[in-house]
Design a protein around this motif. Structure first.
Motif, short mmCIF file in Angstrom:
data_model
loop_
_atom_site.label_atom_id
_atom_site.label_comp_id
_atom_site.label_asym_id
_atom_site.label_seq_id
_atom_site.Cartn_x
_atom_site.Cartn_y
_atom_site.Cartn_z
N VAL A 1 0.84 -1.20 0.00
CA VAL A 1 0.00 0.00 0.00
C VAL A 1 0.88 1.25 0.00
N GLN A 2 1.91 1.27 0.82
CA GLN A 2 2.83 2.42 0.85
C GLN A 2 3.52 2.61 -0.48
N ARG A 3 3.95 1.52 -1.10
CA ARG A 3 4.63 1.61 -2.39
C ARG A 3 3.70 2.17 -3.45
N ILE A 4 2.48 1.64 -3.52
CA ILE A 4 1.50 2.11 -4.51
C ILE A 4 1.17 3.58 -4.26
N THR A 5 0.92 3.93 -3.01
CA THR A 5 0.56 5.30 -2.68
C THR A 5 1.67 6.27 -3.08
N ALA A 6 2.90 5.96 -2.75
CA ALA A 6 4.03 6.84 -3.10
C ALA A 6 4.17 6.99 -4.61
N ALA A 7 4.07 5.87 -5.32
CA ALA A 7 4.22 5.92 -6.78
C ALA A 7 3.08 6.71 -7.42
N ARG A 8 1.86 6.50 -6.96
CA ARG A 8 0.72 7.19 -7.55
C ARG A 8 0.74 8.69 -7.20
N GLN A 9 1.15 9.04 -6.00
CA GLN A 9 1.27 10.45 -5.65
C GLN A 9 2.34 11.13 -6.50
N ALA A 10 3.43 10.44 -6.74
CA ALA A 10 4.53 11.00 -7.55
C ALA A 10 4.13 11.17 -9.01
N SER A 11 3.17 10.38 -9.48
CA SER A 11 2.77 10.47 -10.88
C SER A 11 1.49 11.28 -11.09
N SER A 12 1.10 12.03 -10.08
CA SER A 12 -0.10 12.86 -10.17
C SER A 12 -0.01 13.81 -11.36
N PRO A 13 -1.12 14.03 -12.07
CA PRO A 13 -1.05 14.87 -13.27
C PRO A 13 -0.74 16.35 -12.99
N TYR A 14 -1.01 16.81 -11.76
CA TYR A 14 -0.76 18.22 -11.42
C TYR A 14 -0.16 18.29 -10.02
N GLU A 15 0.99 18.92 -9.90
CA GLU A 15 1.64 19.04 -8.60
C GLU A 15 0.84 19.90 -7.62
N ASP A 16 0.05 20.83 -8.13
CA ASP A 16 -0.67 21.75 -7.26
C ASP A 16 -2.11 21.33 -6.98
N GLU A 17 -2.47 20.09 -7.33
CA GLU A 17 -3.80 19.55 -7.04
C GLU A 17 -3.66 18.37 -6.09
N GLU A 18 -4.67 18.16 -5.28
CA GLU A 18 -4.67 17.01 -4.37
C GLU A 18 -4.71 15.72 -5.19
N SER A 19 -4.04 14.71 -4.67
CA SER A 19 -3.98 13.41 -5.33
C SER A 19 -4.49 12.35 -4.37
N LEU A 20 -4.09 11.12 -4.57
CA LEU A 20 -4.45 10.03 -3.68
C LEU A 20 -3.99 10.39 -2.27
N TYR A 21 -4.91 10.32 -1.31
CA TYR A 21 -4.58 10.66 0.08
C TYR A 21 -5.22 9.66 1.02
#
Length: 116
Positions: free
Chosen positions: A23-43
């Motif tokens: 879960v930590q690995r997936i969360t970190a990878a998906r947060q890093a690949s968010s389409p916009y740095e200034d928008e909220e992502s997976l939390y």
């Protein structure tokens, strides 16, 4: 007033160490690949005060800008799909405010087709 996407996974047994690491690995990878740095992502929320059967819960506040909304929704739904595949024996619920997002087998979580 904002709109949010919510995701919850429940089961009677807690996460194993291996599952928590995944879960930590997936969360970190998906947060890093968010389409916009200034928008909220997976939390994901901290589970310190959660219900005993909740193994994962979180939310994402969706952007107000129409051109950013669908890319963020698609990214987060893909993220939750990956999490569900890592924890397939849990009971999952995903929704945008009052709209349930269905699980569609091979496709995962996708927005429902509301066309008549």
């Amino acid at each position: 007033m904002g709109v949010s996407l919510y995701y919850h996974a429940r089961r009677s047994t807690p996460l194993t160490e291996a599952e928590a690491a995944e879960v930590q690995r997936i969360t970190a990878a998906r947060q890093a690949s968010s389409p916009y740095e200034d928008e909220e992502s997976l939390y994901l929320y901290d589970h310190g005060a959660s219900e005993p059967d909740e193994i994962l819960t979180g939310s994402t506040k969706l952007p107000r800008a129409p051109d950013r909304l669908l890319p963020v929704v698609a990214h987060v739904l893909d993220s939750v799909t990956e999490l569900r595949r890592a924890l397939p024996d849990a009971d999952w619920q995903v929704h945008i405010d009052d709209l349930d997002i269905p699980w569609e087998g091979d496709r995962g979580y996708v927005l429902p087709d509301t066309r008549a």
